[in-house]
Write an enzyme that holds these catalytic residues in place. Sequence first.
Site, PDB file in Angstrom:
ATOM      1  N   GLU A 174     -17.674  -3.172 -28.112  1.00  0.00           N
ATOM      2  CA  GLU A 174     -16.781  -4.286 -28.453  1.00  0.00           C
ATOM      3  C   GLU A 174     -17.548  -5.324 -29.280  1.00  0.00           C
ATOM      4  O   GLU A 174     -18.753  -5.508 -29.094  1.00  0.00           O
ATOM      5  CB  GLU A 174     -16.238  -4.870 -27.138  1.00  0.00           C
ATOM      6  CG  GLU A 174     -15.392  -6.109 -27.250  1.00  0.00           C
ATOM      7  CD  GLU A 174     -14.081  -5.935 -27.992  1.00  0.00           C
ATOM      8  OE1 GLU A 174     -14.122  -5.467 -29.136  1.00  0.00           O
ATOM      9  OE2 GLU A 174     -13.037  -6.337 -27.446  1.00  0.00           O
ATOM     10  N   ASP A 175     -16.862  -5.988 -30.174  1.00  0.00           N
ATOM     11  CA  ASP A 175     -17.520  -7.009 -30.996  1.00  0.00           C
ATOM     12  C   ASP A 175     -17.885  -8.243 -30.176  1.00  0.00           C
ATOM     13  O   ASP A 175     -19.013  -8.718 -30.199  1.00  0.00           O
ATOM     14  CB  ASP A 175     -16.646  -7.397 -32.212  1.00  0.00           C
ATOM     15  CG  ASP A 175     -15.221  -7.801 -31.828  1.00  0.00           C
ATOM     16  OD1 ASP A 175     -14.862  -7.739 -30.630  1.00  0.00           O
ATOM     17  OD2 ASP A 175     -14.460  -8.184 -32.730  1.00  0.00           O
ATOM     18  N   ASP A 228     -14.654 -12.823 -24.966  1.00  0.00           N
ATOM     19  CA  ASP A 228     -14.253 -14.223 -24.984  1.00  0.00           C
ATOM     20  C   ASP A 228     -13.629 -14.523 -23.611  1.00  0.00           C
ATOM     21  O   ASP A 228     -14.347 -14.730 -22.640  1.00  0.00           O
ATOM     22  CB  ASP A 228     -13.279 -14.370 -26.164  1.00  0.00           C
ATOM     23  CG  ASP A 228     -12.863 -15.771 -26.479  1.00  0.00           C
ATOM     24  OD1 ASP A 228     -13.718 -16.646 -26.556  1.00  0.00           O
ATOM     25  OD2 ASP A 228     -11.657 -15.997 -26.668  1.00  0.00           O
ATOM     26  N   PHE A 231     -15.609 -20.526 -33.058  1.00  0.00           N
ATOM     27  CA  PHE A 231     -14.924 -19.378 -33.644  1.00  0.00           C
ATOM     28  C   PHE A 231     -15.795 -18.791 -34.734  1.00  0.00           C
ATOM     29  O   PHE A 231     -16.221 -19.494 -35.637  1.00  0.00           O
ATOM     30  CB  PHE A 231     -13.540 -19.737 -34.178  1.00  0.00           C
ATOM     31  CG  PHE A 231     -12.712 -18.502 -34.368  1.00  0.00           C
ATOM     32  CD1 PHE A 231     -12.093 -17.907 -33.277  1.00  0.00           C
ATOM     33  CD2 PHE A 231     -12.606 -17.899 -35.612  1.00  0.00           C
ATOM     34  CE1 PHE A 231     -11.365 -16.723 -33.426  1.00  0.00           C
ATOM     35  CE2 PHE A 231     -11.883 -16.724 -35.765  1.00  0.00           C
ATOM     36  CZ  PHE A 231     -11.257 -16.137 -34.671  1.00  0.00           C
ATOM     37  N   ARG A 249     -14.044  -9.994 -42.488  1.00  0.00           N
ATOM     38  CA  ARG A 249     -14.665  -8.882 -41.750  1.00  0.00           C
ATOM     39  C   ARG A 249     -15.836  -8.268 -42.501  1.00  0.00           C
ATOM     40  O   ARG A 249     -16.716  -7.668 -41.907  1.00  0.00           O
ATOM     41  CB  ARG A 249     -13.641  -7.761 -41.486  1.00  0.00           C
ATOM     42  CG  ARG A 249     -12.548  -8.109 -40.524  1.00  0.00           C
ATOM     43  CD  ARG A 249     -11.811  -6.837 -40.113  1.00  0.00           C
ATOM     44  NE  ARG A 249     -10.521  -7.104 -39.499  1.00  0.00           N
ATOM     45  CZ  ARG A 249     -10.332  -7.403 -38.213  1.00  0.00           C
ATOM     46  NH1 ARG A 249     -11.359  -7.482 -37.415  1.00  0.00           N
ATOM     47  NH2 ARG A 249      -9.127  -7.630 -37.730  1.00  0.00           N
TER      48      ARG A 249
HETATM   49  P1  IMP Z   1     -10.805 -11.724 -25.124  1.00  0.00           P
HETATM   50  O1  IMP Z   1      -9.740 -10.780 -24.645  1.00  0.00           O
HETATM   51  O2  IMP Z   1     -10.361 -13.154 -25.032  1.00  0.00           O
HETATM   52  O3  IMP Z   1     -12.143 -11.492 -24.457  1.00  0.00           O
HETATM   53  O4  IMP Z   1     -10.943 -11.517 -26.654  1.00  0.00           O
HETATM   54  C1  IMP Z   1     -11.634 -10.506 -27.195  1.00  0.00           C
HETATM   55  C2  IMP Z   1     -11.171 -10.254 -28.606  1.00  0.00           C
HETATM   56  O5  IMP Z   1     -10.782 -11.451 -29.283  1.00  0.00           O
HETATM   57  C3  IMP Z   1     -12.335  -9.705 -29.383  1.00  0.00           C
HETATM   58  O6  IMP Z   1     -12.286  -8.313 -29.356  1.00  0.00           O
HETATM   59  C4  IMP Z   1     -12.133 -10.255 -30.761  1.00  0.00           C
HETATM   60  O7  IMP Z   1     -11.424  -9.325 -31.530  1.00  0.00           O
HETATM   61  C5  IMP Z   1     -11.345 -11.516 -30.579  1.00  0.00           C
HETATM   62  N1  IMP Z   1     -12.195 -12.721 -30.657  1.00  0.00           N
HETATM   63  C6  IMP Z   1     -12.661 -13.501 -29.660  1.00  0.00           C
HETATM   64  N2  IMP Z   1     -13.415 -14.510 -30.107  1.00  0.00           N
HETATM   65  C7  IMP Z   1     -13.461 -14.352 -31.446  1.00  0.00           C
HETATM   66  C8  IMP Z   1     -14.122 -15.091 -32.496  1.00  0.00           C
HETATM   67  O8  IMP Z   1     -14.838 -16.084 -32.307  1.00  0.00           O
HETATM   68  N3  IMP Z   1     -13.922 -14.613 -33.761  1.00  0.00           N
HETATM   69  C9  IMP Z   1     -13.164 -13.520 -34.036  1.00  0.00           C
HETATM   70  N4  IMP Z   1     -12.536 -12.804 -33.090  1.00  0.00           N
HETATM   71  C10 IMP Z   1     -12.684 -13.224 -31.805  1.00  0.00           C
HETATM   72 MG    MG Z   2     -12.290  -7.002 -30.752  1.00  0.00          MG
END
Ligand code: IMP
Ligand code: MG
Length: 179
Positions: free
Chosen positions: A98-99, A102, A151, A164
């Site tokens: 995963e990238d 959050d 962000f 990207r």
């Molecule tokens: P989560 O479900 O809130 O943990 O979000 C995870 C997903 O939100 C990641 O796979 C990202 O694709 C996107 N995401 C969360 N933070 C960022 C950010 O700072 N920049 C870009 N995408 C983000």
């Molecule tokens: Mg992602």
Amino acid sequence: MEDFVLKKIISAEDISCKVKELAKTIKSDCNGGSLLFVGVLKGAWMFMADIVRYLDMPLEVSFIAVSSYKDGTSSTGVVRLLWDSDISMEGKNVYIIEDIIDSGLTLQHLKKLFSVRNPKSINICCLLDKPSRRVVDLEPDYTGFTIPDEFIVGYGLDYDNKFRNLKDIHKLKFLSRGK
Ligand code: IMP
Ligand code: MG
């Protein structure tokens, strides 16, 4: 798009070193069996492409596509499955690539989804972690960089499907929002 500035926070060189280091740790931790690496699209495409090249051992590669960001920079909390992995997880050591983590909602959802497919193990490897944003109790097994609540874009990560392709990771600051 609103006026913004990009500030480089992690260079391509530092990303590359970290990816190699993560691959080395994963390789030394894994004790055989079938390995399946599942990249979470779209954000993890670059990270996935890089990390598997440093894992010189037999493994399978697959992808899953989810969408959790419907309102620009904030999560809706709803995880939509857009594309499912086409490779069986039965009896395999699964590594979710995963990238960024959050809120943790996406990975929590994927872990639940994968656990009913009878893998031998599920491991989470995130390039980036924003621990201060977590709303669920979930920690990745492997983390590249821990970052503050900002962000970020680049190296696969987007804002509104843009940025990207940037090779470095940048903080995206909207001038009208003051953050
Ligand atoms: P989560 O479900 O809130 O943990 O979000 C995870 C997903 O939100 C990641 O796979 C990202 O694709 C996107 N995401 C969360 N933070 C960022 C950010 O700072 N920049 C870009 N995408 C983000
Ligand atoms: Mg992602």
